[in-house]
Design a protein around this motif. Structure first.
Motif, mmCIF file in Angstrom:
data_model
loop_
_atom_site.group_PDB
_atom_site.id
_atom_site.type_symbol
_atom_site.label_atom_id
_atom_site.label_comp_id
_atom_site.label_asym_id
_atom_site.label_seq_id
_atom_site.Cartn_x
_atom_site.Cartn_y
_atom_site.Cartn_z
ATOM 1 N N THR A 487 0.833 -1.199 0.000
ATOM 2 C CA THR A 487 0.000 0.000 0.000
ATOM 3 C C THR A 487 0.870 1.252 0.000
ATOM 4 O O THR A 487 1.781 1.393 0.820
ATOM 5 C CB THR A 487 -0.909 0.019 1.245
ATOM 6 O OG1 THR A 487 -1.736 -1.147 1.225
ATOM 7 C CG2 THR A 487 -1.779 1.266 1.271
ATOM 8 N N THR A 567 -9.104 6.273 6.460
ATOM 9 C CA THR A 567 -9.786 5.478 5.439
ATOM 10 C C THR A 567 -9.107 4.140 5.189
ATOM 11 O O THR A 567 -9.528 3.389 4.310
ATOM 12 C CB THR A 567 -9.841 6.263 4.119
ATOM 13 O OG1 THR A 567 -8.505 6.615 3.733
ATOM 14 C CG2 THR A 567 -10.670 7.524 4.287
ATOM 15 N N GLY A 568 -8.048 3.833 5.938
ATOM 16 C CA GLY A 568 -7.333 2.584 5.735
ATOM 17 C C GLY A 568 -5.903 2.706 6.197
ATOM 18 O O GLY A 568 -5.492 3.718 6.791
ATOM 19 N N SER A 569 -5.104 1.689 5.902
ATOM 20 C CA SER A 569 -3.730 1.648 6.408
ATOM 21 C C SER A 569 -2.853 2.751 5.845
ATOM 22 O O SER A 569 -1.836 3.106 6.447
ATOM 23 C CB SER A 569 -3.101 0.285 6.102
ATOM 24 O OG SER A 569 -3.058 0.058 4.703
ATOM 25 N N ARG A 572 -3.764 5.703 8.367
ATOM 26 C CA ARG A 572 -3.911 5.477 9.811
ATOM 27 C C ARG A 572 -2.548 5.468 10.486
ATOM 28 O O ARG A 572 -1.697 4.611 10.212
ATOM 29 C CB ARG A 572 -4.630 4.169 10.093
ATOM 30 C CG ARG A 572 -4.855 3.910 11.605
ATOM 31 C CD ARG A 572 -5.558 2.599 11.881
ATOM 32 N NE ARG A 572 -6.930 2.640 11.403
ATOM 33 C CZ ARG A 572 -7.390 1.933 10.381
ATOM 34 N NH1 ARG A 572 -6.562 1.119 9.724
ATOM 35 N NH2 ARG A 572 -8.631 2.030 10.007
#
Length: 624
Positions: A487, A567-569, A572
């Motif tokens: 990601t 909204t996600g890794s 965060r």
């Protein structure tokens, strides 16, 4: 929307978009540039003839008790002194050789009328000069960056406003060179080079040699060397030609059209060794026949009273600052209504650069403007660099917001090249540097095959269907990284979000997580805010402030709030550490203008990074 703003003539030039088969796009301004001279000092000659009594540069006395009045120079007085100083420079010989681009002038001290007079005199007769960050001479303990710069430049003359603070650096790095000083609050014993008082330069009789030298200066002549702040290593000497300076001011005037109708009045502290202060702001005043009031204050709590005294005296028509400066100014204006009333009296535009402006600061400035004028005063920004003159892109009044950089100025085009899921920005135009002084390798690497300068920033459209709305800044291409899941993490997007959410307690931060399972951050706190939060005594150490239970409580809460909205890794933040030790100049962790070097901090503090990712984190690590 514009009805909410104080009316001011700012032009939003439309653009043309060329879509290429390789996926890249070239965006060009279709606006027209105003005429500009071959030499920036031609504007000094022009105003000295047409508005001789107009105040050009003003400063408080450099020494003595009387700081309540301004020392002023009109355009005619400035021109007379510039020509006298230019004659002295032409007469000087170093080992039998004159000053030249091979033996330029090095200026170690900060902003002053004398600094400006010497700079204009040098440019008037084609002698390049290099203003150097004062931090390299007065804060650095090893003079490493100054030694590197001197090796690159091989200067022939040193200028300081006061010999005292710079004597150690001169003795260590520049022994034997002639020195010009305005005052000498230091023993001159054993000074290896000849010391000349600045007043001797001013009293020199100008001859026809000054005119002859002036006529040899062309658009391609080197005006100055500006050294990049060294965020990725040792500073690079960016060549600034006369064409760069002049065309960039024409670009500014084509957008900030009000400066052509009303000579700008500027109260400014921004250092002249940086392109924003030295090229953009000083040039704006000179090009348009305005007045520059040199602010010896600075956006730090101890120096803000100086700025407030100056703004109590002088009402600017345009005001420039960095985000931290605007943050301190907004609070100070709330506490000093007399200063606020004068500040907003004639103000047309405010302009920030260098980083994103936090929304709470923006809201405070809007509220103050409405309180004192009945309308908002436009806040503008854009995008540029030392290598671009600096002004390259401008945001419109309607679109301006933190993170928006606008569209290319007339005379400029940008190429957006797909790179790792982003659009890497490259710039070509009239005010782009020809390269780095005495560094052919870095010069060759700075441009692509079409001659576009590789800025290193990524941009994204506000709305691809409406390119005239402009672009968002999308981070530095080199700073983004992937987590171990593959990601992508956009540092340029995440970093300002965290700073904004944690305001006012965070001064800056670095994002960690490359090839790791989650994101962590190293926070550099605003110690003045932690003092207010913890209510510890004024002499409390940084370690005491950082480790205080109230500090930890607040950051635990902020970390949880950010996680809840993520909204996600990729957005965060799971752990953070508050650093008691500020970023270090000599370790290349921070530039003299306060910009964080992400990679240097992560490398130098690898032990801290490892603690952030330990299976059993230590007590100082704040976790979700």
């Amino acid at each position: 929307m514009l009805a909410d703003f104080h009316p001011v003539h700012v032009v939003n030039h439309p653009v043309d978009v060329e879509q290429r088969e390789d996926g890249s796009r070239v965006i060009r301004s279709i606006g027209e540039l105003c005429d500009y001279p071959e030499r920036i000092t031609d504007r000094l000659d022009y105003w000295a003839e047409h508005t001789p009594d107009q105040l050009f540069v003003c400063q408080r006395p450099l020494s003595g008790a009387d700081h309540n009045h301004w020392q002023t120079l009109s355009y005619a007085e400035t021109r007379t002194q510039v020509r006298a100083i230019a004659q002295w420079l032409l007469d000087l010989r170093i080992d039998g050789e004159p000053l030249s681009q091979e033996r330029p002038i090095i200026i170690l001290s900060g902003n002053s009328s004398e600094h400006l007079l010497l700079a204009l005199a040098a440019m008037y007769v084609g002698i390049p000069y290099a203003p150097i960050s004062t931090a390299y001479s007065t804060i650095s303990t090893d003079f490493g960056k100054l030694r590197h710069i001197v090796d690159v430049l091989t200067p022939g003359l040193v200028f300081v406003d006061n010999l005292g603070p710079y004597r150690d650096a001169i003795d260590a790095v520049l022994p034997g060179l002639p020195v010009v000083s305005v005052i000498s609050e230091h023993s001159t014993d054993n000074l290896q080079g000849q010391l000349t008082a600045f007043e001797s330069l001013q009293s020199t009789a100008a001859t026809s040699a000054v005119d002859q030298a002036n006529q040899t200066v062309t658009a391609s002549s080197i005006a100055k060397f500006l050294f990049t702040s060294g965020s990725t290593g040792m500073p690079k000497g960016v060549i600034n030609t006369q064409k760069m300076l002049c065309s960039n001011q024409a670009m500014l005037a084509s957008v900030l059209a009000f400066v052509q109708q009303q000579p700008p009045v500027v109260v400014d502290w921004l250092p002249w060794n940086h392109t924003f202060g030295g090229n953009h702001n000083v040039g704006l005043v000179l090009f348009n026949g305005g007045s520059l009031y040199i602010d010896q204050g600075k956006p730090v709590p101890k120096a803000m009273p100086i700025t407030l005294d100056n703004l109590r005296d002088i009402s600017p028509t345009v005001y420039f600052n960095v985000p931290k400066g605007f943050e301190l100014l907004a609070q100070a204006l709330k506490e000093n209504p007399d200063v606020a009333a004068n500040f907003y009296r004639n103000l047309n535009v405010m302009y920030f650069a260098g980083a994103g402006l936090a929304q709470h600061v923006w809201d405070s400035l809007d509220a103050l403007a409405i309180q004192y004028t009945g309308k908002k005063v436009p806040m503008l920004t854009g995008l540029g660099s030392t290598e671009t003159g600096p002004a390259a892109l401008f945001a419109s009044i309607e679109e301006c917001a933190s993170g928006v950089v606008g569209v290319p100025a007339p005379g400029t085009e940008i190429k957006l090249v797909p790179n790792g899921g982003k659009l890497e920005a490259r710039i070509r135009g009239l005010s782009i540097t020809p390269g780095y002084w005495r560094d052919a390798d870095k010069t060759a690497k700075a441009y692509d095959e079409e001659g576009f300068y590789c800025l290193g920033d990524a941009l994204k459209f506000i709305d691809e269907k409406q390119p005239n709305r402009g672009f968002y800044f999308d981070g530095r291409v080199s700073e983004d990284f992937k987590l171990d899941t593959g990601t992508w993490v956009s540092v340029g997007t995440l970093r300002p979000f965290v700073i904004h959410h944690c305001a006012p307690y965070v001064q800056d931060l670095v994002v960690a997580g490359r090839d790791r399972g989650y994101i962590s951050v190293l926070v550099f706190p605003d110690l003045a805010q932690l003092h207010k939060l913890t209510e510890l005594p004024a002499d409390a150490s940084a370690s005491e402030l950082v480790s205080h239970p109230r500090t930890r409580e607040v950051f635990e809460r902020l970390l949880g709030e950010m996680a809840a909205s993520s909204t996600g890794s990729s957005t965060r933040v799971q752990r953070l550490v508050i650093e008691a030790r500020p970023p270090q100049l000599d370790a290349h962790e921070i530039t003299d203008k306060g910009s964080i070097n992400q990679n240097a901090v992560l490398t130098n503090r690898a032990d801290i990074v490892e603690k952030l990712y330990a299976a059993e984190p230590e007590a100082g690590i704040i976790c979700l």
